[in-house]
Design an enzyme around this catalytic site. Structure first.
Site, mmCIF file in Angstrom:
data_model
loop_
_atom_site.group_PDB
_atom_site.id
_atom_site.type_symbol
_atom_site.label_atom_id
_atom_site.label_comp_id
_atom_site.label_asym_id
_atom_site.label_seq_id
_atom_site.Cartn_x
_atom_site.Cartn_y
_atom_site.Cartn_z
ATOM 1 N N ASP A 175 69.234 52.574 -5.725
ATOM 2 C CA ASP A 175 69.758 51.883 -4.546
ATOM 3 C C ASP A 175 71.274 52.082 -4.531
ATOM 4 O O ASP A 175 71.888 52.195 -5.600
ATOM 5 C CB ASP A 175 69.435 50.374 -4.618
ATOM 6 N N ASP A 230 54.035 57.540 7.032
ATOM 7 C CA ASP A 230 53.755 56.559 8.095
ATOM 8 C C ASP A 230 54.717 56.710 9.276
ATOM 9 O O ASP A 230 54.473 56.173 10.344
ATOM 10 C CB ASP A 230 53.869 55.138 7.503
ATOM 11 N N GLU A 262 57.805 60.356 17.266
ATOM 12 C CA GLU A 262 56.527 59.627 17.279
ATOM 13 C C GLU A 262 56.041 59.471 18.717
ATOM 14 O O GLU A 262 56.863 59.319 19.622
ATOM 15 C CB GLU A 262 56.712 58.237 16.628
ATOM 16 N N HIS A 274 52.573 54.949 12.045
ATOM 17 C CA HIS A 274 53.631 53.928 11.946
ATOM 18 C C HIS A 274 53.032 52.521 12.013
ATOM 19 O O HIS A 274 53.377 51.718 12.883
ATOM 20 C CB HIS A 274 54.687 54.123 13.054
ATOM 21 N N GLY A 312 53.826 47.942 9.109
ATOM 22 C CA GLY A 312 54.017 46.503 9.353
ATOM 23 C C GLY A 312 53.003 45.943 10.321
ATOM 24 O O GLY A 312 53.118 44.790 10.761
HETATM 25 N N1 LIG Z 1 56.632 51.646 8.367
HETATM 26 C C1 LIG Z 1 56.844 50.461 8.897
HETATM 27 O O1 LIG Z 1 56.057 49.958 9.707
HETATM 28 C C2 LIG Z 1 58.040 49.695 8.477
HETATM 29 C C3 LIG Z 1 59.183 50.346 8.091
HETATM 30 N N2 LIG Z 1 60.284 49.620 7.701
HETATM 31 C C4 LIG Z 1 61.467 50.369 7.278
HETATM 32 O O2 LIG Z 1 61.695 50.078 5.904
HETATM 33 C C5 LIG Z 1 63.081 49.921 5.714
HETATM 34 C C6 LIG Z 1 63.338 49.074 4.488
HETATM 35 O O3 LIG Z 1 62.924 47.747 4.730
HETATM 36 P P1 LIG Z 1 63.408 46.542 3.801
HETATM 37 O O4 LIG Z 1 63.026 46.801 2.395
HETATM 38 O O5 LIG Z 1 62.918 45.297 4.419
HETATM 39 O O6 LIG Z 1 64.976 46.669 3.975
HETATM 40 P P2 LIG Z 1 66.104 46.096 3.006
HETATM 41 O O7 LIG Z 1 67.349 46.125 3.826
HETATM 42 O O8 LIG Z 1 65.679 44.829 2.391
HETATM 43 O O9 LIG Z 1 66.211 47.203 1.867
HETATM 44 C C7 LIG Z 1 66.735 48.476 2.063
HETATM 45 C C8 LIG Z 1 67.413 48.894 0.767
HETATM 46 O O10 LIG Z 1 67.842 50.248 0.893
HETATM 47 C C9 LIG Z 1 69.103 50.349 0.263
HETATM 48 N N3 LIG Z 1 69.789 51.539 0.748
HETATM 49 C C10 LIG Z 1 70.459 51.723 1.912
HETATM 50 N N4 LIG Z 1 70.941 52.979 1.989
HETATM 51 C C11 LIG Z 1 70.549 53.601 0.844
HETATM 52 C C12 LIG Z 1 70.746 54.899 0.341
HETATM 53 N N5 LIG Z 1 71.431 55.825 1.018
HETATM 54 N N6 LIG Z 1 70.225 55.187 -0.876
HETATM 55 C C13 LIG Z 1 69.537 54.265 -1.589
HETATM 56 N N7 LIG Z 1 69.339 53.003 -1.156
HETATM 57 C C14 LIG Z 1 69.825 52.686 0.066
HETATM 58 C C15 LIG Z 1 69.807 49.059 0.619
HETATM 59 O O11 LIG Z 1 70.895 48.784 -0.228
HETATM 60 C C16 LIG Z 1 68.657 48.055 0.458
HETATM 61 O O12 LIG Z 1 68.585 47.547 -0.841
HETATM 62 C C17 LIG Z 1 63.566 49.292 7.024
HETATM 63 O O13 LIG Z 1 64.927 49.566 7.247
HETATM 64 C C18 LIG Z 1 62.703 49.965 8.052
HETATM 65 O O14 LIG Z 1 63.349 51.121 8.537
HETATM 66 C C19 LIG Z 1 60.250 48.268 7.651
HETATM 67 C C20 LIG Z 1 59.138 47.570 8.019
HETATM 68 C C21 LIG Z 1 57.955 48.226 8.527
HETATM 69 O O1 LIG Z 2 59.777 46.727 11.106
HETATM 70 C C1 LIG Z 2 60.093 47.926 11.189
HETATM 71 O O2 LIG Z 2 61.235 48.353 11.013
HETATM 72 C C2 LIG Z 2 59.065 48.901 11.498
HETATM 73 O O3 LIG Z 2 59.230 50.077 11.319
HETATM 74 C C3 LIG Z 2 57.824 48.433 12.127
HETATM 75 O O4 LIG Z 2 57.946 48.866 13.431
HETATM 76 P P1 LIG Z 2 56.869 48.496 14.542
HETATM 77 O O5 LIG Z 2 57.091 47.050 14.899
HETATM 78 O O6 LIG Z 2 55.530 48.709 13.951
HETATM 79 O O7 LIG Z 2 57.196 49.416 15.676
#
Ligand SMILES: NC(=O)C1=CN([C@@H]2O[C@H](COP(=O)(O)OP(=O)(O)OC[C@H]3O[C@@H](n4cnc5c(N)ncnc54)[C@H](O)[C@@H]3O)[C@@H](O)[C@H]2O)C=CC1
Ligand SMILES: O=C(O)C(=O)COP(=O)(O)O
Length: 409
Positions: free
Chosen positions: A181, A264, A269, A292, A295
């Site tokens: 991180d 995912d 998309e 995708h 979540g």
């Molecule tokens: N596939 C889906 O449906 C979903 C995707 N996401 C994605 O997942 C991402 C992460 O979610 P959370 O864990 O809740 O976010 P978070 O903000 O809690 O954690 C992200 C982590 O990445 C670290 N980080 C930032 N830039 C970095 C880099 N260049 N190298 C290494 N570490 C780095 C940050 O310091 C932080 O600890 C979201 O930003 C979102 O884009 C989130 C929810 C659903």
């Molecule tokens: O919570 C996020 O960042 C996600 O990627 C989930 O996105 P969605 O609400 O499924 O379009």
């Protein structure tokens, strides 16, 4: 802008991308009757039309809010991202226009963690390819390239809300967990920080990405990064489609450098479930492709609907900007019997004094006042004893560097 704030029942709320019905219900229960919903993201022109007179916009990860789009949104007061990521919104442009942006930073994190954990187990056993073969009538009973999770090393890139939960769940399966991180993070359980990003890639059996979309995470997993991976590693990306370079992934799969992958999120998309999903990854049986939906569970979506709608309602009814991602955060107690005016301006010295000069010159008594600034924007909320006259409100709007003013009640 008129002296009367638009009454709640007239405020137009637009909720796109199939935001859970819990959000619409909450708005309606609170007297917001003009709620328009769509179960997909809208094409640019349709989006402009629908937002021309909208006051609140709810989106998920698909809808792009660009500076150009904002030019069409004169009445827009706030945006709710009913998800975690806010990279789809131009946060600077919204701030400059006095539009706070809210999201749901935690509600779907468990859903993503569970999906990733399940995929990891399936990939280590080679199930996606065996499953695809069985559907074609092939019987592939074999232990070749089929592994337990126990004792394997999981490398988590981005050790935030999702990454940490995956780490804990994976340790319960007997995995060794390491993470990388850019921030100094508290290691949970027995997880250990890797010495560097490359060290993590070189020493992990499974690598999973949980970083936000930023300029630094763009193509973080490129051909050079792939070359660092162990032979036979497994790669997962449920973060953002810009993080893994698809061409490099295709090469790594073609060369059988990696055993499999779960993806995912994609650079491009489909906008709706009616559109065809196009990707060079479709030809690989050993890649789990999901649309995708990291979540997308009932639990997460229902909770997100309520959480973000509540934030928008609070901003509309009370002026609170707590947890906005691009705006000064002001948390406000409601003030019985008083009248509340919000003033958003460019963050320059002397504006608060000008606001108060206007109140003083018009013999308006201030009963409470809250000010926060953040980067380029200042946000002042003033509770006054009597209703604001047209003269006072107009004078507030005419203060140089004013972005917008709003009478709440
Ligand atoms: N596939 C889906 O449906 C979903 C995707 N996401 C994605 O997942 C991402 C992460 O979610 P959370 O864990 O809740 O976010 P978070 O903000 O809690 O954690 C992200 C982590 O990445 C670290 N980080 C930032 N830039 C970095 C880099 N260049 N190298 C290494 N570490 C780095 C940050 O310091 C932080 O600890 C979201 O930003 C979102 O884009 C989130 C929810 C659903
Ligand atoms: O919570 C996020 O960042 C996600 O990627 C989930 O996105 P969605 O609400 O499924 O379009």
């Amino acid at each position: 802008m008129s002296i009367e704030s638009v009454t709640q029942d007239k405020l137009k709320i637009v909720l796109l991308e199939g935001i859970h019905a819990s959000a619409e219900k909450l708005f309606r229960d609170n007297g917001f009757l003009n709620v328009i919903t769509a179960n997909k993201s809208l094409p640019e022109e349709e989006l402009r039309q629908i937002l021309k007179d909208a006051h609140y916009l709810g989106i998920r990860s698909r809808t792009q809010v660009t500076p150009e789009l904002l030019e069409y949104c004169d009445n827009l007061e706030a945006i709710g991202c009913f998800c975690i990521g806010t990279n789809q919104v131009n946060l600077l442009a919204t701030q400059q226009r006095g539009i706070p942006v809210f999201n749901a930073p935690f509600a779907n994190t468990r859903s993503v963690a569970e999906l990733v954990l399940g995929e990891m187990i399936l990939l280590l056993r080679g199930i996606p390819a065996k499953n695809a073969a069985a559907h074609r009538g092939e019987w592939q009973k074999s232990a070749t390239d089929s592994y337990e999770t126990r004792g394997k090393t999981l490398g988590i890139v981005g050790y935030g809300h999702i990454g940490t939960q995956i780490g804990i769940l994976a340790e319960n399966l007997g995995m060794n967990v390491q993470y990388y991180d850019i921030e100094n993070k508290l290691a949970l359980g027995n997880a250990k920080p890797a010495d560097s990003y490359h060290a993590l890639l070189q020493t992990s059996d499974v690598v999973t990405f949980h970083v936000p979309e930023t300029p630094q995470t763009q193509n973080m997993m490129d051909s050079e990064a792939f070359s660092q991976l162990k032979q036979g590693a497994i790669l997962l990306n449920a973060s953002r489609g810009t993080v893994v370079d698809i061409e490099s992934l295709v090469n790594a799969l073609t060369n059988r450098q990696i055993l499999g992958a779960a993806i995912d999120v994609y650079p491009v998309e489909p906008k709706s479930n009616q559109e065809t999903f196009i990707s060079p990854l479709r030809e690989f049986d050993n890649v789990i492709l999901t649309p995708h939906i990291g979540g997308s569970t009932k639990e997460a979506q229902a909770n997100i609907g309520i959480e973000v709608a509540e934030k928008l309602l609070k901003y509309s009814q009370n002026g609170s900007t707590i947890s906005a991602v691009n705006f000064p955060e002001v948390g406000l107690p409601s003030h019985e019997g008083k009248h509340r005016i919000c003033h958003i301006h460019q963050n320059e010295p002397g504006i608060l004094a000008k606001i108060n000069d206007i109140f003083s010159a018009n013999r308006v008594n201030i009963s409470a006042q809250y000010l926060q600034t953040d980067g380029g924007v200042g946000y002042v909320v003033t509770d006054i004893d009597q209703t604001s006259s047209e003269q006072v409100f107009e004078a507030l709007q005419k203060i140089p560097k004013t972005i917008r003013a709003r009478i709440l009640y």
